[in-house]
Motif scaffolding. Structure first.
Motif, PDB file in Angstrom:
ATOM      1  N   UNK A   1       9.732   8.440 -20.158  1.00 41.37           N
ATOM      2  CA  UNK A   1       9.518  10.025 -20.784  1.00 41.37           C
ATOM      3  C   UNK A   1       8.934  10.945 -19.691  1.00 41.37           C
ATOM      4  N   UNK A   2       7.786  10.630 -19.267  1.00 40.26           N
ATOM      5  CA  UNK A   2       7.246  11.062 -17.870  1.00 40.26           C
ATOM      6  C   UNK A   2       8.298  11.387 -17.068  1.00 40.26           C
ATOM      7  N   UNK A   3       8.606  10.732 -17.084  1.00 43.12           N
ATOM      8  CA  UNK A   3       9.893  10.826 -15.661  1.00 43.12           C
ATOM      9  C   UNK A   3      11.163  11.751 -15.470  1.00 43.12           C
ATOM     10  N   UNK A   4      11.629  11.507 -16.340  1.00 43.89           N
ATOM     11  CA  UNK A   4      12.369  12.196 -17.616  1.00 43.89           C
ATOM     12  C   UNK A   4      12.562  13.952 -17.517  1.00 43.89           C
ATOM     13  N   UNK A   5      11.162  14.140 -17.968  1.00 39.91           N
ATOM     14  CA  UNK A   5      10.912  15.554 -18.873  1.00 39.91           C
ATOM     15  C   UNK A   5      10.129  16.099 -17.174  1.00 39.91           C
TER      16      UNK A   5
ATOM     17  N   UNK B   1      15.495  13.070 -26.422  1.00 38.87           N
ATOM     18  CA  UNK B   1      15.143  14.614 -25.880  1.00 38.87           C
ATOM     19  C   UNK B   1      16.285  16.063 -26.424  1.00 38.87           C
ATOM     20  N   UNK B   2      17.305  15.869 -25.336  1.00 41.34           N
ATOM     21  CA  UNK B   2      17.792  17.129 -25.813  1.00 41.34           C
ATOM     22  C   UNK B   2      18.036  17.583 -27.169  1.00 41.34           C
ATOM     23  N   UNK B   3      18.188  16.490 -28.038  1.00 45.88           N
ATOM     24  CA  UNK B   3      18.332  16.612 -29.317  1.00 45.88           C
ATOM     25  C   UNK B   3      16.614  17.025 -30.519  1.00 45.88           C
ATOM     26  N   UNK B   4      16.096  17.205 -29.498  1.00 45.23           N
ATOM     27  CA  UNK B   4      15.222  18.167 -30.326  1.00 45.23           C
ATOM     28  C   UNK B   4      14.797  19.199 -30.597  1.00 45.23           C
ATOM     29  N   UNK B   5      14.308  19.660 -31.678  1.00 43.90           N
ATOM     30  CA  UNK B   5      13.722  20.866 -31.421  1.00 43.90           C
ATOM     31  C   UNK B   5      12.662  21.803 -30.300  1.00 43.90           C
ATOM     32  N   UNK B   6      13.650  22.444 -30.655  1.00 44.64           N
ATOM     33  CA  UNK B   6      12.214  23.495 -29.259  1.00 44.64           C
ATOM     34  C   UNK B   6      10.906  23.539 -28.783  1.00 44.64           C
TER      35      UNK B   6
ATOM     36  N   UNK C   1       6.815  12.418 -33.317  1.00 43.80           N
ATOM     37  CA  UNK C   1       8.141  12.247 -31.859  1.00 43.80           C
ATOM     38  C   UNK C   1       8.137  11.698 -31.259  1.00 43.80           C
ATOM     39  N   UNK C   2       7.119  10.048 -30.529  1.00 40.44           N
ATOM     40  CA  UNK C   2       7.900   9.942 -30.137  1.00 40.44           C
ATOM     41  C   UNK C   2       8.463   8.604 -30.528  1.00 40.44           C
ATOM     42  N   UNK C   3       7.696   7.999 -32.522  1.00 43.68           N
ATOM     43  CA  UNK C   3       8.251   7.876 -33.051  1.00 43.68           C
ATOM     44  C   UNK C   3       9.882   8.100 -33.139  1.00 43.68           C
ATOM     45  N   UNK C   4       9.788   8.828 -33.272  1.00 44.83           N
ATOM     46  CA  UNK C   4      11.494   9.513 -33.880  1.00 44.83           C
ATOM     47  C   UNK C   4      12.146   9.589 -32.557  1.00 44.83           C
TER      48      UNK C   4
END
Lengths: 371, 178
Positions: A51-55, B117-122, B159-162
């Motif tokens: 996640x960190x890498x991706x962000x 991640x792209x699908x998450x709201x802003x 968010x992480x769970x989602x």
């Protein structure tokens, strides 16, 4: 709370300034006592690292690429750009050198492996953004393959092979690209000026985009010294001749330290020296013309394109790389722009080692069919 | 027989292919992605200088060097964060040793994560960015958002769970291993 939720919570706490308190440590210890708990913990940490890498990758992506494919095609113009100067023959890592390197490593390994200071004490200057082909980093007795994302330090040296090139960024935002068959020193404290820095190019070619400096900064080849303040230029250094091409700002070229032979260049000017007869000359740079290329690959993090044309395969970079560009962890991400592998583009370029793309338009299929 | 250069390149490729595992280990110990990156690079410098024949298990070797560097990092910082509990460190090592034998299909998982991640709201993306890219603590986030630290922690946990559920769903849909 189940084990998975506990993993998630502990991972969140791990990132806090105080880390895990005694209670959380006890919880983690209990979690890791079971095989399932250990598996979940590794999975949670792997998720977090990804996640960190991706962000971080996402943040460094350039925004200016996306508009390119919507641009209108233009009428093709003849290719008149001068060919890139021929570089010396390939740098060969001969078996003798390999043996010598291994002996060096053996001699100093115990110090570096067992001796505890993990840092050399030298200042970290910046980070490698992209690497193509064979590139080695020399740090003291160590000689290692270079990869994108590595930090470089004062005193480090970089050697590129026949098809090698590297792009790196200093902490102040200055960017330098090194071309093939080059031998480069990132920076050392100047011998001549206190508080100044020397950057060395004993052979090869480089492009530099230097931010305004508060201290003296000098690029040195075997025959030329180039003083900069904040500017864009290229240097080409080989055994027979050496030259500087200036695109923006000002540089002062020292053609001969002993006779104080100084030349102030302005944008669009170049200075060359023929080492066989020690003759030097000021010249005017040709204006950039459109060049037709085919995209071979793209790299979002380093903002580079690899293209092929009648001049061969080269790595190009986007003009004015994003100041947010800090690291390169994801190497190839072909979806990051509307550029596609195999797409034909027309470009205006500037520079020698890793030319900057000044302007770009796609060549639409309808246009191609009329050719 | 491979040339020295080919061996070096193979070693570099293998090392970088395992980057995600080593970074997970280091971030797990340090809780700081930037410090983990520094130590990751220091491990590479040491691995590259070491004779390959001496190393039976490169992953374990890298973690062992990494652990020593983390301990040194803690000593340098004069801290504290996890007062070094040797039993805990051993268990963390054990967890990663066991994990070396599992094939995680990491590339698929990471690709799926990118899509999720792209699908998450802003606002969720923004929170992730502030936490993991800018490195803000919950206390700092609390000041800037006006929400309590606990509420922010709950939100981030959700968010992480989602995201994790989204990854599993995508991999299952594509018939890929979890």
């Amino acid at each position: 709370m189940n084990q998975r939720e506990l993993c998630r919570e502990l991972c969140l706490k791990l990132h806090e300034p105080d880390g895990l308190n005694a209670e959380a440590q006890t919880q983690l210890n209990e979690l890791l006592a079971t095989s399932e708990g250990r598996e979940l913990w590794v999975r949670e940490l792997s998720f977090q690292a990804d996640l960190i890498d991706l962000l971080q990758t996402k943040k460094a992506m350039p925004e200016n690429f996306a508009a390119v494919a919507q641009a209108e095609p233009i009428k093709p113009t003849p290719l008149v750009r001068a060919p890139v100067p021929t570089m010396p023959k390939a740098l060969r890592f001969s078996s003798f050198l390999a043996l010598a390197a291994l002996l060096m490593v053996a001699l100093f390994m115990s110090y570096y492996i067992n001796g505890i200071p993990t840092k050399t004490g030298h200042t970290t200057l910046g980070q490698i953004v992209s690497v193509n082909g064979v590139v080695h980093l020399n740090r003291g007795p160590l000689n290692v393959d270079l990869f994108a994302g590595m930090m470089f330090k004062e005193g480090d040296k970089l050697i590129t092979g026949q098809n090698g090139s590297a792009l790196f960024k200093y902490d102040d935002g200055s960017i330098i690209a090194i071309g093939a068959n080059s031998d480069f020193a990132f920076a050392t404290q100047s011998q001549q000026k206190r508080d100044g820095w020397d950057i060395g190019l004993s052979k090869g070619v480089l492009d530099a985009d230097i931010r305004p400096q508060t201290k003296a900064l000098r690029f040195k080849t075997s025959a030329l010294g180039v003083e900069v303040l904040g500017t864009q230029f290229s240097i080409h250094a080989n055994v027979a001749n050496q030259s500087v091409e200036l695109y923006e700002g000002k540089v002062r070229v020292h053609a001969n330290e002993k006779t104080n032979d100084l030349h102030l260049l302005t944008p669009g000017q170049g200075f060359g020296k023929d080492l066989s007869n020690q003759q030097s000359e000021l010249f005017t740079l040709p204006k950039s013309d459109w060049e037709e290329v085919t995209v071979e690959s793209t790299d979002a993090k380093s903002q580079t394109l690899v293209v092929s044309s009648e001049l061969g395969t080269r790595t190009l970079r986007w003009a004015k790389a994003s100041p947010q560009l800090t690291s390169t962890k994801e190497v190839l991400n072909l979806d990051f722009v509307n550029f596609k592998v195999g797409q034909k583009l027309k470009l205006k370029l500037q520079g020698l080692a890793c030319p900057q793309i000044l302007e770009v338009v796609p060549i639409h299929s309808s246009l191609e069919s009329t050719k | 027989m491979q040339s020295t250069l080919e061996q070096q390149q193979q070693r570099t490729s293998e090392f970088l292919a395992q980057r995600h595992r080593l970074m997970a280990y280091l971030i797990g110990l340090l809780g700081d992605a930037h410090a983990a990156e520094d130590i990751f690079q220091e491990i590479w410098m040491r691995l590259a200088a070491h004779q390959a024949d001496d190393i039976q298990n490169t992953n374990a070797w890298c973690r062992a060097v990494g652990k020593n560097l983390v301990l040194h990092h803690w000593r340098e910082k004069g801290r504290q964060k996890i007062s070094v509990d040797s039993e805990l460190l051993e268990r963390i090592d054990q967890a990663f040793d066991e994990d070396d034998d599992r094939d995680r299909g990491h590339r698929n998982r990471k690709d799926a994560l990118g899509e999720c991640v792209k699908d998450l709201p802003d606002h969720s993306q923004s929170l992730l960015d502030q936490k993991y890219t800018q490195g803000l603590s919950f206390a700092e986030l609390s000041k800037s958002t006006g929400k309590s630290e606990n509420a922010l922690m709950m939100t981030l946990s959700r968010i992480r769970k989602k995201l994790q559920e989204c990854i599993e769903r995508r991999l299952q849909q594509e018939g890929l291993a979890l």
